[in-house]
Design a protein around this motif. Structure first.
Motif, PDB file in Angstrom:
ATOM      1  N   TYR A  32     -71.150 -28.005  15.158  1.00 11.17           N
ATOM      2  CA  TYR A  32     -71.171 -26.776  14.369  1.00 11.17           C
ATOM      3  C   TYR A  32     -71.365 -25.584  15.297  1.00 11.17           C
ATOM      4  CZ  TYR A  32     -76.237 -27.530  14.700  1.00 11.17           C
ATOM      5  OH  TYR A  32     -77.515 -27.749  15.154  1.00 11.17           O
ATOM      6  N   TRP A  56     -78.490 -18.547  14.980  1.00  6.15           N
ATOM      7  CA  TRP A  56     -77.945 -18.631  13.627  1.00  6.15           C
ATOM      8  C   TRP A  56     -76.831 -19.665  13.589  1.00  6.15           C
ATOM      9  CZ3 TRP A  56     -78.886 -15.508   9.242  1.00  6.15           C
ATOM     10  CH2 TRP A  56     -79.853 -14.513   9.430  1.00  6.15           C
ATOM     11  N   GLU A  57     -76.792 -20.458  12.539  1.00  4.88           N
ATOM     12  CA  GLU A  57     -75.651 -21.337  12.301  1.00  4.88           C
ATOM     13  C   GLU A  57     -74.555 -20.492  11.654  1.00  4.88           C
ATOM     14  OE1 GLU A  57     -74.344 -25.172   9.590  1.00  4.88           O
ATOM     15  OE2 GLU A  57     -76.481 -24.799   9.923  1.00  4.88           O
ATOM     16  N   LEU A  58     -73.337 -20.629  12.167  1.00  9.11           N
ATOM     17  CA  LEU A  58     -72.199 -19.880  11.626  1.00  9.11           C
ATOM     18  C   LEU A  58     -71.373 -20.798  10.741  1.00  9.11           C
ATOM     19  CD1 LEU A  58     -71.092 -17.880  14.782  1.00  9.11           C
ATOM     20  CD2 LEU A  58     -72.632 -17.154  12.949  1.00  9.11           C
ATOM     21  N   GLN A  59     -71.233 -20.443   9.496  1.00 11.76           N
ATOM     22  CA  GLN A  59     -70.455 -21.224   8.551  1.00 11.76           C
ATOM     23  C   GLN A  59     -69.175 -20.464   8.217  1.00 11.76           C
ATOM     24  OE1 GLN A  59     -73.169 -21.756   5.272  1.00 11.76           O
ATOM     25  NE2 GLN A  59     -74.295 -23.365   6.321  1.00 11.76           N
ATOM     26  N   GLY A  60     -68.128 -21.217   7.889  1.00 10.81           N
ATOM     27  CA  GLY A  60     -66.889 -20.587   7.464  1.00 10.81           C
ATOM     28  C   GLY A  60     -65.917 -20.280   8.587  1.00 10.81           C
ATOM     29  N   GLU A  89     -76.584 -17.191   4.117  1.00 12.30           N
ATOM     30  CA  GLU A  89     -76.516 -18.370   3.259  1.00 12.30           C
ATOM     31  C   GLU A  89     -77.852 -19.106   3.196  1.00 12.30           C
ATOM     32  OE1 GLU A  89     -73.804 -20.057   1.492  1.00 12.30           O
ATOM     33  OE2 GLU A  89     -73.174 -17.967   1.538  1.00 12.30           O
ATOM     34  N   ARG A  90     -78.611 -19.029   4.293  1.00  9.47           N
ATOM     35  CA  ARG A  90     -79.895 -19.740   4.361  1.00  9.47           C
ATOM     36  C   ARG A  90     -80.787 -18.986   5.337  1.00  9.47           C
ATOM     37  NH1 ARG A  90     -78.083 -24.760   5.965  1.00  9.47           N
ATOM     38  NH2 ARG A  90     -78.191 -24.152   8.126  1.00  9.47           N
ATOM     39  N   GLN A  98     -84.111 -26.381   9.536  1.00  8.91           N
ATOM     40  CA  GLN A  98     -82.742 -25.874   9.579  1.00  8.91           C
ATOM     41  C   GLN A  98     -82.706 -24.449  10.108  1.00  8.91           C
ATOM     42  OE1 GLN A  98     -81.507 -26.518   5.492  1.00  8.91           O
ATOM     43  NE2 GLN A  98     -80.150 -28.146   6.209  1.00  8.91           N
ATOM     44  N   ALA A 148     -78.556 -19.560   8.329  1.00 13.50           N
ATOM     45  CA  ALA A 148     -77.104 -19.708   8.313  1.00 13.50           C
ATOM     46  C   ALA A 148     -76.436 -18.444   7.793  1.00 13.50           C
ATOM     47  CB  ALA A 148     -76.704 -20.895   7.452  1.00 13.50           C
ATOM     48  N   LEU A 204     -72.618 -17.028   6.467  1.00 16.60           N
ATOM     49  CA  LEU A 204     -71.239 -17.266   6.075  1.00 16.60           C
ATOM     50  C   LEU A 204     -70.406 -16.141   6.659  1.00 16.60           C
ATOM     51  CD1 LEU A 204     -69.100 -18.843   4.529  1.00 16.60           C
ATOM     52  CD2 LEU A 204     -69.690 -17.488   2.508  1.00 16.60           C
TER      53      LEU A 204
END
Length: 103
Positions: free
Chosen positions: A44, A54-58, A79-80, A87, A90, A92
């Motif tokens: 991811y 930060w986790e990058l989603q999308g 998102e989170r 975790q 996150a 988006l």
């Protein structure tokens, strides 16, 4: 001794202050270094920025692989938050621009 740890303490205070003000659904703009975490097939994208990771989603992992190591500007929706335990917070991703290109 305190001078040696002052930058770390100030980063921690800034991180704690930022974490308290960000809520799920809030629009955010971040700048940092794009990287990949995890092992195949569970890879991811993450963004290392001054207040944390930060986790990058999308975003497609193929695109993230090509941009890995570059400094990017990211706009998106939270998102989170990071307060949910182990975790990462996150985001988006709605828009991402490359600021610097690493060879």
């Amino acid at each position: 001794m305190i001078r040696r740890f002052a930058p770390y303490l100030s980063a921690l205070v800034c991180s704690a202050a930022l974490a308290g003000t960000i809520t799920v659904g809030a629009p955010v703009e971040l700048t940092g270094r794009l990287a990949l975490r995890g092992n195949e097939p569970f890879v991811y994208a993450v963004l290392y920025e001054p207040t944390g990771v930060w986790e990058l989603q999308g975003i497609a992992i193929e695109n993230a692989r090509q941009l890995q190591g570059n400094t990017v500007d990211v706009k998106g929706i939270v998102e989170r938050t990071g307060s949910s335990g182990v975790q990462l917070p996150a985001l988006l991703v709605r828009k991402m621009e490359v600021r610097t290109v690493e060879p």
